[in-house]
Design an enzyme around this catalytic site. Structure first.
Site, PDB file in Angstrom:
ATOM      1  N   GLN A 126       0.806  -1.209   0.000  1.00  0.00           N
ATOM      2  CA  GLN A 126       0.000   0.000   0.000  1.00  0.00           C
ATOM      3  C   GLN A 126       0.847   1.271   0.000  1.00  0.00           C
ATOM      4  OE1 GLN A 126      -2.707  -0.310   3.342  1.00  0.00           O
ATOM      5  NE2 GLN A 126      -3.576  -2.233   2.611  1.00  0.00           N
ATOM      6  N   HIS A 190      -1.063   0.376   5.563  1.00  0.00           N
ATOM      7  CA  HIS A 190      -1.643   1.352   6.504  1.00  0.00           C
ATOM      8  C   HIS A 190      -0.710   2.541   6.761  1.00  0.00           C
ATOM      9  CE1 HIS A 190      -4.745  -1.658   8.398  1.00  0.00           C
ATOM     10  NE2 HIS A 190      -4.694  -1.731   7.073  1.00  0.00           N
ATOM     11  N   GLU A 286     -15.129   4.248   8.832  1.00  0.00           N
ATOM     12  CA  GLU A 286     -15.661   5.366   9.608  1.00  0.00           C
ATOM     13  C   GLU A 286     -15.536   6.706   8.900  1.00  0.00           C
ATOM     14  OE1 GLU A 286     -14.511   3.550  14.033  1.00  0.00           O
ATOM     15  OE2 GLU A 286     -13.735   5.516  13.415  1.00  0.00           O
ATOM     16  N   TYR A 296      -9.947   8.528  19.021  1.00  0.00           N
ATOM     17  CA  TYR A 296     -10.972   7.930  18.165  1.00  0.00           C
ATOM     18  C   TYR A 296     -11.046   6.409  18.283  1.00  0.00           C
ATOM     19  CZ  TYR A 296     -12.120  12.507  16.731  1.00  0.00           C
ATOM     20  OH  TYR A 296     -12.563  13.811  16.781  1.00  0.00           O
ATOM     21  N   TYR A 307     -10.097  -9.830  10.223  1.00  0.00           N
ATOM     22  CA  TYR A 307     -10.263 -10.525   8.951  1.00  0.00           C
ATOM     23  C   TYR A 307     -10.477 -12.020   9.138  1.00  0.00           C
ATOM     24  CZ  TYR A 307      -8.767  -6.125   6.944  1.00  0.00           C
ATOM     25  OH  TYR A 307      -8.697  -4.799   6.590  1.00  0.00           O
TER      26      TYR A 307
END
Length: 414
Positions: A126, A190, A286, A296, A307
């Site tokens: 990613q 991430h 979210e 949060y 997963y």
């Protein structure tokens, strides 16, 4: 360049998308003065869990439909894995490509060559060249700021760099890394990666918690840069006015914490509030309204499951001292880049939030009322079957969206 065109006409008569609704299924949009009809939720698949929302309307809100005729045009298919898109002061679009280059696109889809001279990126997984923003004084200093995945001796991390776009627009001059979200880790997932200027001229940056269970917990640590929103100066120093934290060792650049993989940042066009989208695991994507200094919750509270199908942590969705999302999805849509619309050309869209959906393969439109509650949801461009990576409003008031396979869309009235 290949160009295709289709017209999306959202109307009650031609599309038949509205269901018969009672007066209770109408709401007056305070931003537009329009009465909008609400149908059943757009999500019809079963959720991954049996978790219950904390308040009415937190998920699976009723559907709304755009009645203004909309034209969506693919103006280019020649980008290579684009990730971020923003405006240049002359109305052209500056776009990052995951492998480590930037391109400039006109609003008709003409592309520049690759802009080089950036620090090396690690494009594995990613990672890569991620979000970007242009200095408010670009007309004088030509400065651009971007986020990227940097490979270091200790692993990979989310880094922020800046550089001057050369007059010939072929390269960046004096590129400098100004911030690193430590600690580094061998994960290639991430990274977060969005960046914006706030009204004070400082930078707001999202960072991910790097995915692994060991780093996941660091989203709750105020002494690390993982799973955070940070607010820094253009030199990478902590910005004045940041919140303070009671815990010892708190990083002075922290703005909020407890985030998983936040890939969407946008300021509301009228309130100036900072909004964020972030990925959940299986369920629990979210949308959050960011309060400075707030927690949060990730990974302590979440509306998603692991997963593997197992619950996350203690399987709780609420805890004192932790913020609730304004809205969440289960199953996920994988929300990446976001933008608010303030274009005045499509009345029912005014101040609506638009999100690029990756696994959802659509653009989500959320209608948000003056109490910061989501009161309607729409899925746009579903038939395109594209992973929408980022979306922005151009200076011409059209929306521009990029997809993982390299498409650039222009979305506006015909």
């Amino acid at each position: 360049m290949q160009t295709s065109k289709f017209i999306l006409l959202f109307s009650i008569m031609s599309m038949g998308l509205h269901v018969s609704c009672s007066a209770a299924d109408l709401f007056d949009d305070q931003d537009t003065g329009l009465e909008q009809e609400v149908g059943p939720p757009v999500e019809t698949n079963s959720p991954n869990s049996n978790f219950q929302p904390s308040f009415e309307g937190q998920t699976r809100i009723g559907s709304v439909t755009t009645d203004t005729p909309i034209e969506a045009i693919v103006i280019s298919t020649d980008l290579t894995a684009p990730w971020g898109i923003t405006n240049l002061p002359d109305g052209r679009l500056l776009i990052t490509q995951k492998a480590g280059q930037m391109r400039i696109a006109t609003t008709s889809g003409e592309l520049s060559g690759a802009i080089t001279g950036l620090p090396p990126v690690n494009p594995a997984g990613q990672g890569g060249l991620l979000g970007l923003c242009v200095d408010p004084d670009f007309g004088n200093n030509r400065m651009v700021y971007w986020v990227f995945s940097e490979q270091t001796s200790g692993g990979n991390l989310t880094a922020v760099a800046k550089g001057r776009l050369a007059d010939n627009e072929s390269t960046f001059e004096n590129p400098t890394v100004i911030y690193r979200a430590n600690p580094a880790d061998n994960s290639n997932a991430h990274y977060g990666g969005r960046i914006l200027f706030d009204e004070t001229g400082n930078l707001v940056v999202s960072t991910g918690e790097r995915a692994w269970p060991a780093t996941r917990a660091l989203a709750q640590s105020v002494s690390t840069g993982l799973g955070k929103i940070v607010r820094i100066t253009t030199d990478g120093q902590p910005a004045p006015g940041n919140p303070t934290f009671e815990e010892s060792g708190a990083l002075p650049e922290l703005y909020s914490y407890g985030h998983r993989n936040p890939q969407g940042l946008a300021f509301h066009p009228t309130t100036g509030d900072l909004w964020l989208s972030e990925f959940g695991p299986r369920g629990g994507d979210e949308v959050n309204l960011i309060t400075p200094g707030a927690n949060y919750g990730w990974p302590v509270i979440t509306y998603g499951i692991d997963y593997s199908g197992e619950i996350m942590g203690d399987g709780i969705q609420q805890q004192e001292g932790m913020e609730q999302p304004v809205y969440y999805w289960d199953p996920v849509i994988s929300p990446s880049g976001i933008t608010f619309y303030s274009g005045n050309r499509i009345p029912e869209w005014e101040n609506n939030l638009f999100l690029g959906g990756l696994s959802g393969m659509h653009i989500a439109r959320l209608v948000i009322d003056s109490d910061n509650k989501v009161v309607g949801e729409e899925r746009l461009l579903v038939e395109e079957n594209q992973r929408f990576r980022d979306i922005t409003q151009g200076l011409d008031n059209a929306l521009y969206a990029i997809t993982d396979v390299g498409r650039l869309y222009r979305i506006d009235k015909p």
